[in-house]
Write a protein that holds these residues in place. Sequence first.
Motif, short mmCIF file in Angstrom:
data_model
loop_
_atom_site.label_atom_id
_atom_site.label_comp_id
_atom_site.label_asym_id
_atom_site.label_seq_id
_atom_site.Cartn_x
_atom_site.Cartn_y
_atom_site.Cartn_z
N ILE A 152 0.86 -1.24 0.09
CA ILE A 152 0.15 0.04 0.09
C ILE A 152 0.99 1.24 -0.16
CG2 ILE A 152 -1.72 1.30 1.41
CD1 ILE A 152 -2.66 -1.35 2.43
N THR A 153 0.59 2.13 -1.03
CA THR A 153 1.46 3.15 -1.32
C THR A 153 1.22 4.27 0.09
OG1 THR A 153 -0.23 4.35 -2.64
CG2 THR A 153 1.77 2.96 -3.56
N PRO A 154 2.37 5.00 0.30
CA PRO A 154 2.10 5.85 1.89
C PRO A 154 0.79 6.79 1.75
CG PRO A 154 4.16 5.68 1.13
CD PRO A 154 3.67 4.98 0.04
N ASN A 155 0.62 7.29 0.63
CA ASN A 155 -0.47 8.29 0.36
C ASN A 155 -1.81 7.58 0.55
OD1 ASN A 155 -0.64 6.72 -2.10
ND2 ASN A 155 -1.45 8.60 -3.36
N TRP A 156 -2.03 6.44 0.54
CA TRP A 156 -3.23 5.87 0.59
C TRP A 156 -3.86 6.02 1.91
CZ3 TRP A 156 -6.31 2.49 3.39
CH2 TRP A 156 -7.60 1.99 2.69
N PHE A 157 -3.17 6.25 2.99
CA PHE A 157 -3.57 6.32 4.67
C PHE A 157 -3.74 7.65 4.82
CE2 PHE A 157 -1.44 2.14 4.62
CZ PHE A 157 -2.36 1.48 5.16
N HIS A 158 -3.45 8.47 3.76
CA HIS A 158 -3.85 10.04 4.23
C HIS A 158 -4.92 10.66 3.34
CE1 HIS A 158 -0.16 10.69 6.67
NE2 HIS A 158 0.49 9.88 5.93
N VAL A 159 -5.02 9.90 2.11
CA VAL A 159 -5.98 10.64 1.18
C VAL A 159 -6.83 9.62 0.49
CG1 VAL A 159 -4.35 10.57 -0.83
CG2 VAL A 159 -6.37 11.92 -0.86
N PRO A 160 -8.24 9.65 0.60
CA PRO A 160 -9.01 8.90 -0.24
C PRO A 160 -8.90 8.78 -1.67
CG PRO A 160 -10.25 9.89 1.32
CD PRO A 160 -9.10 10.56 1.23
N ILE A 161 -8.29 7.82 -2.04
CA ILE A 161 -7.95 7.67 -3.70
C ILE A 161 -9.16 7.51 -4.55
CG2 ILE A 161 -6.54 6.68 -5.32
CD1 ILE A 161 -4.79 8.10 -3.27
N ALA A 162 -9.28 8.18 -5.73
CA ALA A 162 -10.27 7.87 -6.52
C ALA A 162 -10.03 8.41 -7.92
CB ALA A 162 -11.59 8.83 -6.20
N TYR A 163 -10.62 7.86 -8.74
CA TYR A 163 -10.70 8.52 -10.22
C TYR A 163 -12.22 8.86 -11.04
CZ TYR A 163 -12.30 4.03 -12.07
OH TYR A 163 -13.35 2.96 -12.34
N HIS A 164 -12.26 9.55 -11.75
CA HIS A 164 -13.53 9.78 -12.42
C HIS A 164 -14.02 8.75 -13.45
CE1 HIS A 164 -14.06 13.71 -10.54
NE2 HIS A 164 -12.98 13.89 -10.69
N GLY A 165 -15.25 8.12 -13.29
CA GLY A 165 -15.57 7.16 -14.26
C GLY A 165 -16.54 7.74 -15.08
N ARG A 166 -17.19 6.73 -15.97
CA ARG A 166 -18.18 7.05 -17.05
C ARG A 166 -19.41 7.01 -16.64
NH1 ARG A 166 -17.60 10.08 -21.70
NH2 ARG A 166 -19.24 9.56 -23.18
N ALA A 167 -20.15 8.04 -16.51
CA ALA A 167 -21.43 8.12 -16.25
C ALA A 167 -22.47 7.33 -17.23
CB ALA A 167 -22.36 9.50 -15.56
N SER A 168 -22.33 7.42 -18.43
CA SER A 168 -23.03 7.19 -19.61
C SER A 168 -23.09 5.66 -19.49
CB SER A 168 -22.58 7.70 -20.95
OG SER A 168 -21.37 7.20 -21.07
N SER A 169 -22.24 4.74 -19.19
CA SER A 169 -22.58 3.45 -19.33
C SER A 169 -22.88 2.73 -18.10
CB SER A 169 -21.05 2.96 -19.72
OG SER A 169 -20.02 3.21 -18.57
N ILE A 170 -23.21 3.71 -17.03
CA ILE A 170 -24.10 2.87 -16.01
C ILE A 170 -25.18 2.37 -16.17
CG2 ILE A 170 -24.96 3.32 -13.51
CD1 ILE A 170 -22.98 5.61 -13.12
N VAL A 171 -25.71 1.06 -16.01
CA VAL A 171 -26.96 0.53 -16.42
C VAL A 171 -27.51 -0.28 -15.25
CG1 VAL A 171 -25.82 -0.01 -18.50
CG2 VAL A 171 -25.78 -1.79 -16.87
N THR A 261 -21.10 -0.38 -15.88
CA THR A 261 -21.24 -0.49 -14.45
C THR A 261 -22.87 -0.64 -14.07
OG1 THR A 261 -19.36 1.05 -14.18
CG2 THR A 261 -20.98 0.90 -12.45
N THR A 262 -22.85 -1.42 -13.29
CA THR A 262 -24.33 -1.86 -12.97
C THR A 262 -24.68 -1.58 -11.51
OG1 THR A 262 -24.03 -4.01 -14.41
CG2 THR A 262 -26.03 -4.06 -12.63
N ILE A 263 -25.90 -0.93 -11.42
CA ILE A 263 -26.39 -0.74 -10.11
C ILE A 263 -27.74 -1.44 -9.79
CG2 ILE A 263 -25.21 1.73 -9.93
CD1 ILE A 263 -27.75 2.80 -10.54
#
Length: 423
Positions: A152-171, A261-263
């Motif tokens: 686990i990289t050190p930053n993980w314990f300090h910052v909630p890691i995330a990326y922006h996904g694709r809303a158009s393909s949520i089904v 991505t399925t919800i």
Amino acid sequence: MVLKSFVEVQPDSHFPIQNLPFGVFRPDPNSDPRPGVAIGDYVLDLSVISSAGIFDGEFLKNSDSFNQPNLNKFLELGRPAWREARATLQKLLSADEPTLRDNGILKQKALVPMDKVQMLVPIAIGDYTDFFASMHHAKNCGLIFRGPENPITPNWFHVPIAYHGRASSIVISGTDIIRPRGQGYPTGNSAPYFGPSRKLDFELEMAAVVGPGNGLGKPIDINEAADHIFGLVLMNDWSARDIQAWEYVPLGPFLGKSFGTTISPWIVTLDALEPFAVDAPEQNPPSLPYLTEKKSKNYDISLQVSVTPAGHKETCIVTRSNFNNLYWTITQQLAHHTINGCNLRPGDIFGTGTISGPEPESYGCLLELTWNGQKPLTLGGVTRAFLEDGDEVIFTGICKGEGYSVGFGTCTGKISPSPRDLN
């Protein structure tokens, strides 16, 4: 005394009167979409209830939020309106309330058998963000790809890691997922592989649905973050591991994630989940002040993943995990998302990332369960390192109360073959 509804609710139902999750449905193929809540084996049509003048409180009396094709307008009203709606509906559906119970015409119009309706994505999703909030998942991924020296990289314990996904393909749950094509690692001196993904995976996640949101440049305080989260859904953030591994340096996931991505269709509100709140894990080192909550909590939601292999009737349980395995809470995720001034809007969602527990049977994806294909699973007489065409994946989530359960229903998807006419 356990609150009861006049609508018959089976003991094992996910949708008792204590739940009342919100969704959007069509009562028949020719009808317009409209909001509803689940009660037992029925959907209560909120457009009918609203038109009957039953929502007569301060926030909903003059609102047309239940005469919309999605829940966004209702989400925008905020927690006071959400609580008013919940209280009104719990009273309306209770066993000793005659307003709907004794009105045969209104009851027939408002209560639609759940097996007759078509469920839809309940919100217009403008933006979608995916976090990486489970320490066990982060550790396992690090062990697989980087080894034990620095899982686990050190930053993980300090910052909630995330990326922006694709809303158009949520089904919505029940939608087939077409096996994606893309590039994979080259073998030796050859060109990169191109074709259908060879390492298609599920990811056991949940997603938070944003309510009012915030203005551009106006972060949400960590201790007010819960007021901006309407509720949770189950989420399967399908992943093409081979495509992802080749493309993610240096900017992160792209085609390996954006194909689908399925919800689940029902949004369970935070108010319905409140009886199942538990203390979140202690964070070490302590979080920075903007992420430090007066009360840091998760929810005791039992999660399960089952797979029905192609051509088989038997469904095999492959994972049992729990929402309380998250290291970073959903309120920390939301507060961090806005700390730079990013504006969230009603109907935006953010995923938790794969929710893995500490034991092998609680790992939340095949990447971990098979250790990147090195230890295939046996499923009803067949083996799987990753998903094959025709395999169906089923997620469930449920909270166990005294005399009732609060559940999310199911989140399902079946893998369809990649189109053959692409080169």
